[in-house]
Design an enzyme around this catalytic site. Structure first.
Site, PDB file in Angstrom:
ATOM      1  N   SER A   1       0.786  -1.230   0.000  1.00 27.20           N
ATOM      2  CA  SER A   1       0.000   0.000   0.000  1.00 27.20           C
ATOM      3  C   SER A   1       0.822   1.286   0.000  1.00 27.20           C
ATOM      4  O   SER A   1       0.247   2.381  -0.061  1.00 27.20           O
ATOM      5  CB  SER A   1      -0.950   0.014   1.202  1.00 27.20           C
ATOM      6  OG  SER A   1      -2.014  -0.875   0.992  1.00 27.20           O
TER       7      SER A   1
ATOM      8  N   LYS B   1      -0.130   3.701  -2.675  1.00 22.18           N
ATOM      9  CA  LYS B   1      -1.201   4.711  -2.630  1.00 22.18           C
ATOM     10  C   LYS B   1      -0.654   6.144  -2.633  1.00 22.18           C
ATOM     11  O   LYS B   1      -1.385   7.075  -2.992  1.00 22.18           O
ATOM     12  CB  LYS B   1      -2.090   4.463  -1.414  1.00 22.18           C
ATOM     13  CG  LYS B   1      -2.899   3.163  -1.485  1.00 22.18           C
ATOM     14  CD  LYS B   1      -3.775   2.991  -0.263  1.00 22.18           C
ATOM     15  CE  LYS B   1      -4.709   1.777  -0.384  1.00 22.18           C
ATOM     16  NZ  LYS B   1      -4.035   0.512  -0.058  1.00 22.18           N
TER      17      LYS B   1
ATOM     18  N   SER C   1      -5.618   3.391   4.527  1.00 24.58           N
ATOM     19  CA  SER C   1      -5.260   2.430   3.478  1.00 24.58           C
ATOM     20  C   SER C   1      -6.484   1.706   2.923  1.00 24.58           C
ATOM     21  O   SER C   1      -6.449   0.500   2.680  1.00 24.58           O
ATOM     22  CB  SER C   1      -4.229   1.418   4.005  1.00 24.58           C
ATOM     23  OG  SER C   1      -3.312   1.065   3.001  1.00 24.58           O
TER      24      SER C   1
ATOM     25  N   LYS D   1       3.048   6.524   5.480  1.00 21.83           N
ATOM     26  CA  LYS D   1       2.253   5.490   4.806  1.00 21.83           C
ATOM     27  C   LYS D   1       2.768   4.120   5.182  1.00 21.83           C
ATOM     28  O   LYS D   1       3.973   3.868   5.192  1.00 21.83           O
ATOM     29  CB  LYS D   1       2.300   5.644   3.278  1.00 21.83           C
ATOM     30  CG  LYS D   1       1.313   4.731   2.553  1.00 21.83           C
ATOM     31  CD  LYS D   1      -0.117   5.163   2.785  1.00 21.83           C
ATOM     32  CE  LYS D   1      -1.129   4.088   2.434  1.00 21.83           C
ATOM     33  NZ  LYS D   1      -1.259   3.042   3.475  1.00 21.83           N
TER      34      LYS D   1
END
Length: 276
Positions: free
Chosen positions: A62, A65, A119, A226
């Site tokens: 992820s 993203k 997420s 993140k």
């Protein structure tokens, strides 16, 4: 002459102080003992404070993203436009679930916030699906953006990071988070601790939390964040933070154990502070 020399020395003090500040974490002794397979820590000038297996290509889950968000924001799309979740947004790769059921509707801004903060996979996929030209065009735009940034060992395969073909290196990700940090909405969204949204007209709010638990730790001053996880990628974490007044970038890839990236981050911080 003596006064001239003194004046010159005094005039150089600010520059010398600045140089000393940027060198605060240079030539550190010892080893932080990290458990992540790849790790990279850079100072605000891009100098390496610590590196471990920084050029190995790995799945990034992820962390993807962040690229999704940059491509969306680069396009100047209407952030207030409503986007509705459809069956096309379900996860057919990992078969993960979501609280955003078919028919859930949120603004593009809220979808972006949920994708970065918690997420949310369907939110990320919906952002790519509603891109002008569709999902394939969006993925092409992701890879073009990576090329423009100079991420030469990276590729992107979907907006959410569910495919193991989303690949990068710690070095390339340092480039990516440096670029992502220039977007105010990305820094805001990725460090927001909680968000309440109302995707259904006749239901109550849904509360979401940030996946980075370090944001709740008063010892950390985090400006971008993140997390990511896949079986193939292990646990991943990228951050920009300020430690002892110095901006640093931290990239941790392929950690095993749910809390290992957070533990590695704390080990890094402790190691850095012990050497100052």
């Amino acid at each position: 002459m003596k006064n001239l020399c003194l004046g010159l020395c005094l005039s150089l003090l600010p520059a010398l102080a600045l140089a000393a500040g940027t060198d605060k974490f240079s030539n550190l002794d010892g080893n932080p003992g990290l458990r992540s397979a790849s790790a990279l820590v850079l100072d605000g000038s891009g100098n390496v404070i610590y590196g471990k297996d920084t050029n190995t290509v790995r799945p990034i889950a992820s962390i993807t993203k962040l690229m999704t968000a940059m491509v969306i924001l680069d396009a100047g799309l209407d952030l207030d436009e409503k986007i509705t979740i459809t069956r096309d947004d379900r996860d057919l790769v990992r078969l993960t679930g979501s609280r955003l059921e078919y028919g859930a509707s949120l603004s593009r801004r809220e979808m972006l916030l949920l994708a970065l903060m918690s997420s949310e996979n369907r939110a990320a996929h919906a952002l790519g699906r509603t891109w002008p030209g569709g999902l394939d065009a969006f993925i092409a735009a992701m890879n073009l953006k990576a090329e423009q940034l100079g991420m030469r060992n990276s590729q992107f395969a979907d907006p959410a990071g569910l495919h193991s073909d989303n690949l990068s290196t710690a070095s390339d990700l340092a480039t990516m988070i440096r670029a992502a940090a220039k977007y105010a909405l990305i820094t805001e969204a990725s460090t927001t601790r909680g968000l309440a949204v109302r995707p259904y007209p006749r239901r109550g709010v849904l509360n979401y939390s940030n996946t980075n638990r370090l944001l709740k730790n008063q010892n950390w001053d985090i400006g971008l964040s993140k997390t990511g996880y896949l079986d193939e990628a292990g646990r991943c974490l990228v951050m920009q933070a300020v430690i002892e007044g110095e901006p640093v970038s931290i990239i941790l890839l392929n950690s095993f154990g749910k809390l290992t990236p957070f533990g590695d981050s704390n080990r890094l911080r402790k190691w850095m502070l012990a050497n100052t």
